[in-house]
Scaffold this motif. Structure first.
Motif, PDB file in Angstrom:
ATOM      1  N   ILE A  89      -0.747   4.345 -14.241  1.00  0.00           N
ATOM      2  CA  ILE A  89       0.540   3.667 -14.064  1.00  0.00           C
ATOM      3  C   ILE A  89       1.362   4.360 -12.976  1.00  0.00           C
ATOM      4  O   ILE A  89       1.991   3.705 -12.139  1.00  0.00           O
ATOM      5  CB  ILE A  89       1.308   3.601 -15.399  1.00  0.00           C
ATOM      6  N   ALA A  90       1.345   5.679 -12.974  1.00  0.00           N
ATOM      7  CA  ALA A  90       2.082   6.418 -11.950  1.00  0.00           C
ATOM      8  C   ALA A  90       1.532   6.126 -10.550  1.00  0.00           C
ATOM      9  O   ALA A  90       2.301   5.971  -9.591  1.00  0.00           O
ATOM     10  CB  ALA A  90       2.015   7.916 -12.238  1.00  0.00           C
ATOM     11  N   LEU A  91       0.210   6.041 -10.414  1.00  0.00           N
ATOM     12  CA  LEU A  91      -0.379   5.720  -9.114  1.00  0.00           C
ATOM     13  C   LEU A  91      -0.019   4.306  -8.667  1.00  0.00           C
ATOM     14  O   LEU A  91       0.230   4.073  -7.486  1.00  0.00           O
ATOM     15  CB  LEU A  91      -1.893   5.882  -9.164  1.00  0.00           C
ATOM     16  N   VAL A  92       0.004   3.372  -9.599  1.00  0.00           N
ATOM     17  CA  VAL A  92       0.358   1.992  -9.248  1.00  0.00           C
ATOM     18  C   VAL A  92       1.817   1.916  -8.806  1.00  0.00           C
ATOM     19  O   VAL A  92       2.149   1.288  -7.801  1.00  0.00           O
ATOM     20  CB  VAL A  92       0.085   1.047 -10.436  1.00  0.00           C
ATOM     21  N   VAL A  93       2.692   2.599  -9.540  1.00  0.00           N
ATOM     22  CA  VAL A  93       4.125   2.523  -9.237  1.00  0.00           C
ATOM     23  C   VAL A  93       4.464   3.313  -7.978  1.00  0.00           C
ATOM     24  O   VAL A  93       5.182   2.834  -7.094  1.00  0.00           O
ATOM     25  CB  VAL A  93       4.953   3.028 -10.443  1.00  0.00           C
ATOM     26  N   PHE A  94       3.947   4.544  -7.868  1.00  0.00           N
ATOM     27  CA  PHE A  94       4.314   5.430  -6.768  1.00  0.00           C
ATOM     28  C   PHE A  94       3.230   5.533  -5.700  1.00  0.00           C
ATOM     29  O   PHE A  94       3.286   6.423  -4.846  1.00  0.00           O
ATOM     30  CB  PHE A  94       4.619   6.829  -7.302  1.00  0.00           C
ATOM     31  N   GLY A  95       2.244   4.660  -5.708  1.00  0.00           N
ATOM     32  CA  GLY A  95       1.129   4.757  -4.764  1.00  0.00           C
ATOM     33  C   GLY A  95       1.558   4.688  -3.320  1.00  0.00           C
ATOM     34  O   GLY A  95       1.086   5.452  -2.480  1.00  0.00           O
ATOM     35  N   SER A  96       2.459   3.778  -2.999  1.00  0.00           N
ATOM     36  CA  SER A  96       2.890   3.649  -1.606  1.00  0.00           C
ATOM     37  C   SER A  96       3.693   4.867  -1.164  1.00  0.00           C
ATOM     38  O   SER A  96       3.596   5.293  -0.006  1.00  0.00           O
ATOM     39  CB  SER A  96       3.705   2.372  -1.420  1.00  0.00           C
ATOM     40  N   VAL A  97       4.469   5.433  -2.063  1.00  0.00           N
ATOM     41  CA  VAL A  97       5.234   6.637  -1.723  1.00  0.00           C
ATOM     42  C   VAL A  97       4.280   7.804  -1.466  1.00  0.00           C
ATOM     43  O   VAL A  97       4.445   8.551  -0.491  1.00  0.00           O
ATOM     44  CB  VAL A  97       6.228   6.989  -2.851  1.00  0.00           C
ATOM     45  N   ILE A  98       3.280   7.945  -2.316  1.00  0.00           N
ATOM     46  CA  ILE A  98       2.299   9.018  -2.147  1.00  0.00           C
ATOM     47  C   ILE A  98       1.541   8.835  -0.841  1.00  0.00           C
ATOM     48  O   ILE A  98       1.333   9.792  -0.086  1.00  0.00           O
ATOM     49  CB  ILE A  98       1.341   9.057  -3.357  1.00  0.00           C
ATOM     50  N   ALA A  99       1.133   7.598  -0.540  1.00  0.00           N
ATOM     51  CA  ALA A  99       0.412   7.329   0.703  1.00  0.00           C
ATOM     52  C   ALA A  99       1.281   7.615   1.921  1.00  0.00           C
ATOM     53  O   ALA A  99       0.796   8.160   2.925  1.00  0.00           O
ATOM     54  CB  ALA A  99      -0.070   5.884   0.724  1.00  0.00           C
ATOM     55  N   THR A 100       2.560   7.284   1.841  1.00  0.00           N
ATOM     56  CA  THR A 100       3.472   7.553   2.955  1.00  0.00           C
ATOM     57  C   THR A 100       3.626   9.054   3.184  1.00  0.00           C
ATOM     58  O   THR A 100       3.589   9.521   4.327  1.00  0.00           O
ATOM     59  CB  THR A 100       4.846   6.918   2.680  1.00  0.00           C
ATOM     60  N   VAL A 101       3.783   9.813   2.118  1.00  0.00           N
ATOM     61  CA  VAL A 101       3.946  11.264   2.245  1.00  0.00           C
ATOM     62  C   VAL A 101       2.673  11.898   2.802  1.00  0.00           C
ATOM     63  O   VAL A 101       2.729  12.737   3.708  1.00  0.00           O
ATOM     64  CB  VAL A 101       4.338  11.888   0.885  1.00  0.00           C
ATOM     65  N   VAL A 102       1.522  11.484   2.280  1.00  0.00           N
ATOM     66  CA  VAL A 102       0.251  12.033   2.773  1.00  0.00           C
ATOM     67  C   VAL A 102       0.045  11.672   4.239  1.00  0.00           C
ATOM     68  O   VAL A 102      -0.372  12.502   5.049  1.00  0.00           O
ATOM     69  CB  VAL A 102      -0.921  11.547   1.890  1.00  0.00           C
ATOM     70  N   GLY A 103       0.345  10.440   4.608  1.00  0.00           N
ATOM     71  CA  GLY A 103       0.232  10.026   6.008  1.00  0.00           C
ATOM     72  C   GLY A 103       1.156  10.808   6.910  1.00  0.00           C
ATOM     73  O   GLY A 103       0.782  11.196   8.020  1.00  0.00           O
ATOM     74  N   PHE A 104       2.371  11.060   6.455  1.00  0.00           N
ATOM     75  CA  PHE A 104       3.324  11.842   7.245  1.00  0.00           C
ATOM     76  C   PHE A 104       2.821  13.269   7.444  1.00  0.00           C
ATOM     77  O   PHE A 104       2.890  13.808   8.555  1.00  0.00           O
ATOM     78  CB  PHE A 104       4.693  11.855   6.559  1.00  0.00           C
TER      79      PHE A 104
END
Length: 70
Positions: free
Chosen positions: A20-35
């Motif tokens: 559930i955390a990955l589904v909700v915060f997945g885009s935020v995590i991907a943005t941080v990792v990409g940055f």
């Protein structure tokens, strides 16, 4: 927090909540990792360019001093 999960099965804590955390915060995590990856790439490019500049300047300076010895 422990009281909330105390009566729950193990799979709720270790499977359902992280999914559930990955589904909700997945885009935020991907943005941080990409940055972070982009920043590391830029740092590596900067270090390579500065190292190349130092190499070229030292090579030029050593060649110009050896020419004046002739």
């Amino acid at each position: 927090m422990r009281e909330i999960f105390a009566g729950m099965p193990w799979w709720v804590k270790w499977v359902a909540v992280p999914i559930i955390a990955l589904v909700v915060f997945g885009s935020v995590i991907a943005t941080v990792v990409g940055f972070v990856i982009g920043l590391l790439f830029k740092v590596l490019v900067f270090v390579a360019l500065v190292g190349g500049l130092i190499y070229v300047v030292r090579k030029f300076m050593s060649n110009s001093s050896s020419r004046s010895d002739w």
